[in-house]
Structure formats: C-alpha cells, structure tokens
Design a protein around this motif. Structure first.
Motif, PDB file in Angstrom:
ATOM      1  N   ALA A  98       0.849  -1.204   0.000  1.00 19.05           N
ATOM      2  CA  ALA A  98       0.000   0.000   0.000  1.00 19.05           C
ATOM      3  C   ALA A  98       0.882   1.250   0.000  1.00 19.05           C
ATOM      4  CB  ALA A  98      -0.920  -0.012   1.218  1.00 19.05           C
ATOM      5  N   GLN A  99       1.961   1.219   0.797  1.00 21.05           N
ATOM      6  CA  GLN A  99       2.846   2.390   0.868  1.00 21.05           C
ATOM      7  C   GLN A  99       3.589   2.597  -0.451  1.00 21.05           C
ATOM      8  OE1 GLN A  99       5.354   1.684   4.292  1.00 21.05           O
ATOM      9  NE2 GLN A  99       3.593   1.643   5.674  1.00 21.05           N
ATOM     10  N   ALA A 100       4.002   1.505  -1.088  1.00 15.98           N
ATOM     11  CA  ALA A 100       4.720   1.624  -2.364  1.00 15.98           C
ATOM     12  C   ALA A 100       3.793   2.190  -3.444  1.00 15.98           C
ATOM     13  CB  ALA A 100       5.268   0.262  -2.787  1.00 15.98           C
ATOM     14  N   ALA A 101       2.563   1.697  -3.490  1.00 22.37           N
ATOM     15  CA  ALA A 101       1.618   2.216  -4.496  1.00 22.37           C
ATOM     16  C   ALA A 101       1.344   3.695  -4.236  1.00 22.37           C
ATOM     17  CB  ALA A 101       0.324   1.400  -4.459  1.00 22.37           C
ATOM     18  N   ALA A 102       1.225   4.069  -2.962  1.00 24.49           N
ATOM     19  CA  ALA A 102       0.950   5.476  -2.634  1.00 24.49           C
ATOM     20  C   ALA A 102       2.148   6.368  -2.953  1.00 24.49           C
ATOM     21  CB  ALA A 102       0.586   5.604  -1.153  1.00 24.49           C
ATOM     22  N   VAL A 156      10.849  -3.549   2.734  1.00 26.25           N
ATOM     23  CA  VAL A 156      11.323  -4.531   3.724  1.00 26.25           C
ATOM     24  C   VAL A 156      10.139  -5.211   4.393  1.00 26.25           C
ATOM     25  CG1 VAL A 156      12.633  -4.853   5.849  1.00 26.25           C
ATOM     26  CG2 VAL A 156      13.419  -3.191   4.165  1.00 26.25           C
ATOM     27  N   VAL A 157      10.216  -6.522   4.501  1.00 23.60           N
ATOM     28  CA  VAL A 157       9.244  -7.279   5.300  1.00 23.60           C
ATOM     29  C   VAL A 157      10.045  -8.135   6.269  1.00 23.60           C
ATOM     30  CG1 VAL A 157       7.435  -9.022   5.294  1.00 23.60           C
ATOM     31  CG2 VAL A 157       7.533  -7.347   3.448  1.00 23.60           C
ATOM     32  N   VAL A 158       9.749  -8.010   7.559  1.00 23.70           N
ATOM     33  CA  VAL A 158      10.410  -8.877   8.546  1.00 23.70           C
ATOM     34  C   VAL A 158       9.340  -9.585   9.377  1.00 23.70           C
ATOM     35  CG1 VAL A 158      12.588  -7.591   8.792  1.00 23.70           C
ATOM     36  CG2 VAL A 158      10.631  -6.945  10.186  1.00 23.70           C
ATOM     37  N   ALA A 159       9.629 -10.819   9.748  1.00 26.96           N
ATOM     38  CA  ALA A 159       8.760 -11.536  10.692  1.00 26.96           C
ATOM     39  C   ALA A 159       9.531 -11.633  11.997  1.00 26.96           C
ATOM     40  CB  ALA A 159       8.430 -12.920  10.149  1.00 26.96           C
ATOM     41  N   GLU A 185      17.065   3.584   7.967  1.00 28.80           N
ATOM     42  CA  GLU A 185      15.832   4.244   8.441  1.00 28.80           C
ATOM     43  C   GLU A 185      14.641   3.287   8.371  1.00 28.80           C
ATOM     44  OE1 GLU A 185      16.548   8.880   7.051  1.00 28.80           O
ATOM     45  OE2 GLU A 185      14.959   7.708   6.163  1.00 28.80           O
ATOM     46  N   THR A 186      14.581   2.548   7.270  1.00 30.78           N
ATOM     47  CA  THR A 186      13.449   1.634   7.065  1.00 30.78           C
ATOM     48  C   THR A 186      13.440   0.558   8.150  1.00 30.78           C
ATOM     49  OG1 THR A 186      13.736   1.994   4.710  1.00 30.78           O
ATOM     50  CG2 THR A 186      12.293   0.192   5.331  1.00 30.78           C
ATOM     51  N   ALA A 223       4.606 -10.811  10.930  1.00 32.76           N
ATOM     52  CA  ALA A 223       5.241 -10.062   9.831  1.00 32.76           C
ATOM     53  C   ALA A 223       4.833  -8.597   9.845  1.00 32.76           C
ATOM     54  CB  ALA A 223       4.867 -10.692   8.494  1.00 32.76           C
ATOM     55  N   ARG A 224       5.770  -7.736   9.562  1.00 36.03           N
ATOM     56  CA  ARG A 224       5.471  -6.332   9.345  1.00 36.03           C
ATOM     57  C   ARG A 224       6.373  -5.819   8.222  1.00 36.03           C
ATOM     58  NH1 ARG A 224       7.806  -3.999  15.078  1.00 36.03           N
ATOM     59  NH2 ARG A 224       6.559  -5.626  15.984  1.00 36.03           N
ATOM     60  N   GLY A 225       5.851  -4.856   7.488  1.00 34.04           N
ATOM     61  CA  GLY A 225       6.639  -4.387   6.347  1.00 34.04           C
ATOM     62  C   GLY A 225       6.422  -2.918   6.087  1.00 34.04           C
ATOM     63  N   THR A 226       7.355  -2.350   5.355  1.00 32.51           N
ATOM     64  CA  THR A 226       7.227  -0.932   5.024  1.00 32.51           C
ATOM     65  C   THR A 226       8.058  -0.613   3.777  1.00 32.51           C
ATOM     66  OG1 THR A 226       7.315   1.297   5.970  1.00 32.51           O
ATOM     67  CG2 THR A 226       9.147  -0.124   6.474  1.00 32.51           C
ATOM     68  N   TYR A 227       7.666   0.469   3.092  1.00 36.23           N
ATOM     69  CA  TYR A 227       8.411   0.934   1.910  1.00 36.23           C
ATOM     70  C   TYR A 227       8.817   2.378   2.134  1.00 36.23           C
ATOM     71  CZ  TYR A 227       9.623   2.058  -2.917  1.00 36.23           C
ATOM     72  OH  TYR A 227      10.308   2.444  -4.055  1.00 36.23           O
ATOM     73  N   ARG A 228      10.081   2.647   1.879  1.00 35.88           N
ATOM     74  CA  ARG A 228      10.586   4.014   2.033  1.00 35.88           C
ATOM     75  C   ARG A 228      11.352   4.380   0.764  1.00 35.88           C
ATOM     76  NH1 ARG A 228      11.937   7.122   7.007  1.00 35.88           N
ATOM     77  NH2 ARG A 228      10.819   5.437   8.017  1.00 35.88           N
ATOM     78  N   LYS A 229      11.140   5.604   0.330  1.00 33.79           N
ATOM     79  CA  LYS A 229      11.720   6.012  -0.958  1.00 33.79           C
ATOM     80  C   LYS A 229      12.245   7.428  -0.843  1.00 33.79           C
ATOM     81  CE  LYS A 229       9.448   7.362  -5.305  1.00 33.79           C
ATOM     82  NZ  LYS A 229       8.203   7.346  -6.072  1.00 33.79           N
ATOM     83  N   VAL A 230      13.431   7.660  -1.403  1.00 28.35           N
ATOM     84  CA  VAL A 230      13.965   9.027  -1.455  1.00 28.35           C
ATOM     85  C   VAL A 230      13.920   9.484  -2.899  1.00 28.35           C
ATOM     86  CG1 VAL A 230      15.991  10.486  -1.094  1.00 28.35           C
ATOM     87  CG2 VAL A 230      15.504   8.630   0.483  1.00 28.35           C
ATOM     88  N   ARG A 231      13.413  10.691  -3.111  1.00 26.97           N
ATOM     89  CA  ARG A 231      13.323  11.231  -4.465  1.00 26.97           C
ATOM     90  C   ARG A 231      13.783  12.679  -4.460  1.00 26.97           C
ATOM     91  NH1 ARG A 231       6.789  10.416  -4.492  1.00 26.97           N
ATOM     92  NH2 ARG A 231       6.608  10.570  -2.271  1.00 26.97           N
TER      93      ARG A 231
END
Ligand SMILES: Cc1cc2nc3c(=O)[nH]c(=O)nc-3n(C[C@H](O)[C@H](O)[C@H](O)COP(=O)(O)OP(=O)(O)OC[C@H]3O[C@@H](n4cnc5c(N)ncnc54)[C@H](O)[C@@H]3O)c2cc1C
Length: 323
Positions: free
Chosen positions: A93-97, A244-247, A317-318, A222-230
């Motif tokens: 969801a975060q990557a699509a956003a 990143v997804v980590v369990a 950071e992620t 499991a938890r995951g997140t997407y972080r992007k620098v532009r």
C-alpha cells in the motif's frame, strides 16, 4: 509526435492474447507510460490492444484459503487505499501510494506499473542505445547520476517501479496468460537483468498478458514498510528506496526480505542484508551491519557515488522504523 496506430478494445484475456501476439501490437492498460513512449518515439506500435474492457482483470479480492488476488488492471490508487492491502500488506500500500502523482495513480494500473519501461534519458531520448538494439550504453561515459549501482552492465538503467520491490518483498506471484496458455511465477523471477537480455526488462514474450498478482496470507509476526527518497516531494521516481518485510518472534528477526529500488535494473533483493538480520534483534548495530551488507557489491558510475550512502541510509531508516 504520436504516429498513427489502430485501437482494438478486447473483452477477454484470450482475445487480448490473440491480438497482442500480432506483429507491431502493444498492450494498453492505463496508457500513462505507453503513450509517452509512443509520443517520444522510443518505439512504435501499429495496434494498441486495450485491456480496459476485461472486467475480470479489475479489482482486489480475497483468495480462498487466505491472501489476496489483485487484478492487473487495478489502479495504483485502489491498491494504495484498499483496506485489506493496507492492513495486511502495508509495504505494498505504501509503495503504491509513493508512486507518481494522484492523477497518475488514478489512471495507472499495477500490471502497467511492473511492466513500464525504464526512465533512462538515453533510452527515452533520441539515442540508439543498447536497449534499443544499438551498440552503446551512453550512460557509461555520459550523464549517469540517476543510473544503477548494482546489477548493471552492459546497460545501467534502474527499474522505475515502486510496487515491484514491494511485491518481491512479499514473495508475491504473478499470473500471465499467453499463446502457450497460463503460467504463474514468482514476481522475483519476472524481471530480467541486462546481462541476461539487454532488450527487455521482464520475461514476457509477444502476446503474453499479465492477468493478476497473488499474495499469500502474511506470516505470523510479519510487518513491512516501503521508504523512498526522491529529488522532489511532489512526484518523482526513486533515487533509492527499500521495501522490507520482517517476521519477528520473541524480539528477534525470524525471516526477512530486503528489496532495494532505484539502484538496480530490477528490484534488487539483498540476500546479504537479510542474512545480517535473521536471528538478531532490530537494534542499531544490526541495522547498520545489514545496510552495509546491502551495498557491499555496489559499483558506482562517475556521477552516482552518492547512491551508495543514500540507499544505506534509506535501509537503516526503514529497518529502524520497523523495530
Ligand atoms: C510523470 C510520471 C511520474 C511517474 N512516477 C512514478 C513513480 O514515482 N513510481 C512508479 O512506480 N511509477 C511512476 N510512474 C509510472 C507510472 O506509475 C506507470 O506509468 C503506470 O503504473 C503504468 O501503468 P499503466 O496502466 O498506465 O500502463 P501502460 O502505460 O498502459 O503500460 C505500460 C507498459 O506495460 C505494458 N502493459 C500494461 N499492462 C500490461 C499487462 N496487463 N500485461 C502485459 N503488459 C502490460 C504496456 O504494453 C506498456 O509497455 C510515473 C509516470 C509518469 C508519467
């Protein structure tokens, strides 16, 4: 200038496969990438085969036994805002956003997002580069600040998609239907590095249509997140990013997927970073070691050395954000 082409709207996947397999045909979904490529004469088409009449390719639904099915024509906005996606697959969801702008997300589809062509300015510009069948990668001696630091040669594009690394981090699968029938493969096997084939970015052959993305139920803990620098906040492609997804179990990392964006010609899974995480708690020292491991094999071009430090910082950071 946009050259002439005919437009064919098909009503079924089988019709799409037959029409898209004809010489000079190209598949049209939202058109946000394809039409720009045609306008800029990156390549040509004599027929655009629009998938938009195929209802079965739209929408997000629960799979029997758990997990989700995302139709290839589902817009990035729908992926970003869907409750089931954000609750169970936050990284996606975060990557699509994070992709493009609101208008582009309303029009662009997830199938088109993973199939979009690279943004290298030599490929997109008036240069007969390697990826267009020429014999030179102009980025090597040219302007290469936005090019790759991992997995390059003989061409140094970066993969432009934000959703692709998230899908790889989720071990998602992609279903494809083509002249030889349907097949389902891991998204991680969908992409092709320049050393294997410099003319294409994925395994699709003419007439093959991406029909859906399949997500398995999330692992326990499991938890995951997407972080992007532009470069700019409004909308832009990733200079560097991390999905990143980590369990976690008992405060320790039981399993990890670390996939980098903006730094390689395909979503770049870092087995080295994952190895540095598994069995350990997500503390500052572990995170720093994992980030260092992720860029161990990075090789910068003259103008993109900054990406090594940048992706290392993004990954730290992620990971700390997940701790
Ligand atoms: C200004 C701008 C900024 C952007 N920024 C970002 C960004 O930050 N991050 C990001 O990820 N993306 C970004 N994008 C790209 C955008 O997200 C994609 O253009 C979009 O997701 C593509 O989807 P589409 O449905 O419009 O594809 P289309 O343009 O219709 O198709 C793209 C390509 O995929 C092929 N294709 C499409 N659907 C299928 C299918 N089902 N099966 C087989 N082949 C298919 C087409 O033939 C074509 O080659 C940006 C685009 C623009 C114009």
């Amino acid at each position: 200038m946009l050259s002439k082409f005919s437009y064919k709207r098909v009503a079924s996947v089988n019709e799409a496969v037959a029409a898209a397999g004809r010489p000079g045909a190209r598949i049209l979904a939202g058109g946000t990438d394809l039409l720009g490529c045609l306008r800029d004469e990156v390549f040509t088409a004599n027929t655009l085969v629009s998938l938009n009449g195929i209802k079965a390719l739209k929408g997000i639904s629960a799979r029997p036994g758990g997990g989700l099915r995302i139709g290839a024509l589902t817009t990035l906005s729908d992926v970003a805002t869907n409750r089931q996606v954000s609750d169970s697959y936050a990284v996606l969801a975060q990557a699509a956003a994070a992709a493009a702008s609101p208008q582009l997300r309303n029009q662009g589809t997830i199938g088109g997002n993973i199939c979009q062509r690279p943004r290298c300015w030599y490929f997109r510009g008036d240069f007969h580069c390697l990826r267009k069948g020429g014999d030179t990668c102009f980025a090597v001696l040219g302007e290469n600040e936005f090019h790759c630091i991992l997995g390059g040669a003989p061409c140094f594009i970066v993969h432009p998609s934000d959703t692709a690394p998230a899908l790889v981090a989720l071990d998602a699968r992609v279903s494809i239907t083509g002249p030889k029938g349907p097949r389902t493969i891991p998204v991680a096997s969908f992409f092709v590095l320049p050393a294997a084939n410099v003319l294409k970015e994925n395994v699709l052959v003419p007439g093959e249509v991406v029909t859906e993305i399949l997500l398995d139920p999330p692992q326990a803990g499991a938890r995951g997140t997407y972080r992007k620098v532009r470069d700019r906040g409004a909308f832009d492609f990733a200079l560097a990013g991390a999905a990143v997804v980590v369990a976690l179990a008992d405060g320790k990392v039981r399993a990890a997927r670390v996939v980098l964006s903006g730094v390689a010609p395909a979503p770049w899974r870092s087995a080295e970073a994952e190895k540095a995480l598994v069995g350990r708690s997500l503390d500052a020292a572990t995170v720093a070691q994992a980030a260092a491991a992720a860029v161990k094999d990075a090789a910068a071009l003259p103008q993109n050395e900054y990406k090594i430090a940048l992706v290392r910082g993004v990954l730290e950071e992620t990971l700390l954000g997940l701790a």
